[in-house]
Design an enzyme around this catalytic site. Structure first.
Site, PDB file in Angstrom:
ATOM      1  N   HIS A  28      50.535 -38.152  36.743  1.00  0.00           N
ATOM      2  CA  HIS A  28      51.561 -37.393  36.025  1.00  0.00           C
ATOM      3  C   HIS A  28      52.798 -38.268  35.861  1.00  0.00           C
ATOM      4  CE1 HIS A  28      49.018 -34.301  37.918  1.00  0.00           C
ATOM      5  NE2 HIS A  28      49.387 -33.486  36.934  1.00  0.00           N
TER       6      HIS A  28
ATOM      7  N   HIS B  23      47.912 -30.982  26.341  1.00  0.00           N
ATOM      8  CA  HIS B  23      47.859 -30.346  27.670  1.00  0.00           C
ATOM      9  C   HIS B  23      48.407 -28.920  27.609  1.00  0.00           C
ATOM     10  CE1 HIS B  23      47.119 -30.338  31.886  1.00  0.00           C
ATOM     11  NE2 HIS B  23      48.374 -30.416  32.283  1.00  0.00           N
TER      12      HIS B  23
ATOM     13  N   ASP C 299      49.392 -36.771  32.625  1.00  0.00           N
ATOM     14  CA  ASP C 299      49.558 -35.375  32.239  1.00  0.00           C
ATOM     15  C   ASP C 299      51.020 -34.937  32.278  1.00  0.00           C
ATOM     16  OD1 ASP C 299      46.822 -35.195  32.107  1.00  0.00           O
ATOM     17  OD2 ASP C 299      46.652 -33.469  33.442  1.00  0.00           O
TER      18      ASP C 299
ATOM     19  N   HIS D 183      51.540 -24.795  29.759  1.00  0.00           N
ATOM     20  CA  HIS D 183      50.762 -24.951  30.995  1.00  0.00           C
ATOM     21  C   HIS D 183      50.235 -23.628  31.540  1.00  0.00           C
ATOM     22  CE1 HIS D 183      49.664 -26.939  34.883  1.00  0.00           C
ATOM     23  NE2 HIS D 183      49.548 -27.989  34.073  1.00  0.00           N
TER      24      HIS D 183
END
Length: 296
Positions: free
Chosen positions: A252, A158, A107, A162
């Site tokens: 990540h 994604h 991510d 965010h």
């Protein structure tokens, strides 16, 4: 307990505690959820019941379960290099009904750590799904977005910046998703089929918008909480302790402790008989269904 359907304050607290323990949000929410394994099994069952045996197609031909138009063609994690255990098709696809599969996902990149990660994945002949952020990532590293695609990994969304989608108005939710879709399409010619909501937070409204925009949502079953530590050995241990067949690993590629943990994770998973795949490969021959939430 009061009237039917009423939940006491204590029960709500307990549900919240369970959600936090699991590391997933949206517990108790009303939206269409299934697991990649269930999607795969239903697709195989539907094919068995609807197609005469004499004319039945090879439903596992495409390891990612989608065609070139949707940004997940043969280059997207389904070439011969993706074979690790002899359970793959001649074209490099993986039958996760036979193989002991786990999906590897990253991510919030791409970032300065991503080139090293891609080198490791290439050396280990492993493919992953990259849930990419727009602002300060896709826009700053367009060459890495192209490289991720060119090296056979799955491109996924994604959001642009965010934002927590359940706390964002509907028009902005659409913008957060479509900006990434547009940017990735412009850079690679492929449009992502998958989106991971920030912090895993989704609900019925977000799911409806995802259905309109043509993306499925993907959560996870394994988290190293690598945003809390740069200890690569601890990250590796957390991943291995939680991994089970048909799971989805969340890491990540923006934190400095994560990428150094990947070689050990891949080596130990291979030793335990796992085949590392993309999310779409995990659910193949099912195709990601827009609006649906996939949670192992």
């Amino acid at each position: 307990m009061g009237r039917k359907g009423r939940i006491s304050g204590l029960s709500v607290s307990l549900v919240g505690a369970v959600c936090l323990t699991l590391g997933l949000s949206g517990c108790g929410a009303s939206y269409d959820t299934t697991s990649p394994r269930s999607a795969r099994e239903h697709a195989v069952s539907d094919a068995d019941h609807s197609t005469p045996a004499a004319s039945k197609p090879d439903v596992l031909k495409k390891g990612d379960g989608a065609d070139d138009k949707n940004g997940t063609d043969d280059k997207n994690g389904t070439d011969d290099k993706n074979g690790t255990n002899g359970k793959n098709g001649a074209d490099g696809s993986v039958d996760c009904a036979v193989a002991k599969c786990v999906a590897l996902t990253f991510d919030a990149g791409p970032s300065g750590n991503t080139p090293r990660l891609l080198k490791i994945l290439k050396q280990e002949k492993a493919h992953a799904t990259f849930f990419m952020l727009g602002r300060k990532h896709i826009d700053r590293h367009p060459d890495l977005v192209r490289r991720i695609a060119d090296e056979g990994h799955e491109l996924a969304n994604h959001t642009w910046s965010h934002k927590i989608l359940t706390k964002t108005d509907s028009d902005e939710v659409r913008t957060e998703i479509t900006r990434v879709q547009t940017a990735v399409k412009k850079l690679t010619g492929r449009t992502p089929l998958l989106m991971r909501p920030p912090q895993g937070r989704t609900d019925e409204r977000v799911s409806k918008i995802c259905r309109e925009l043509g993306v499925a949502q993907v959560l996870w079953s394994v988290t190293a909480k690598d945003y809390q530590t740069n200890d690569s050995a601890l990250i590796e241990k957390r991943v291995l302790d939680q991994t089970k067949r048909d799971g989805i690993i969340l890491l990540h590629d923006i934190y400095k402790g994560t990428v150094p943990a990947v070689p050990g994770i891949l080596a130990k998973l291979k030793k335990e008989g796992y085949t590392v795949v993309t999310v779409s490969q995990l659910m193949a021959p099912a195709v990601p269904e827009a609006g649906k939430v996939y949670r192992p």
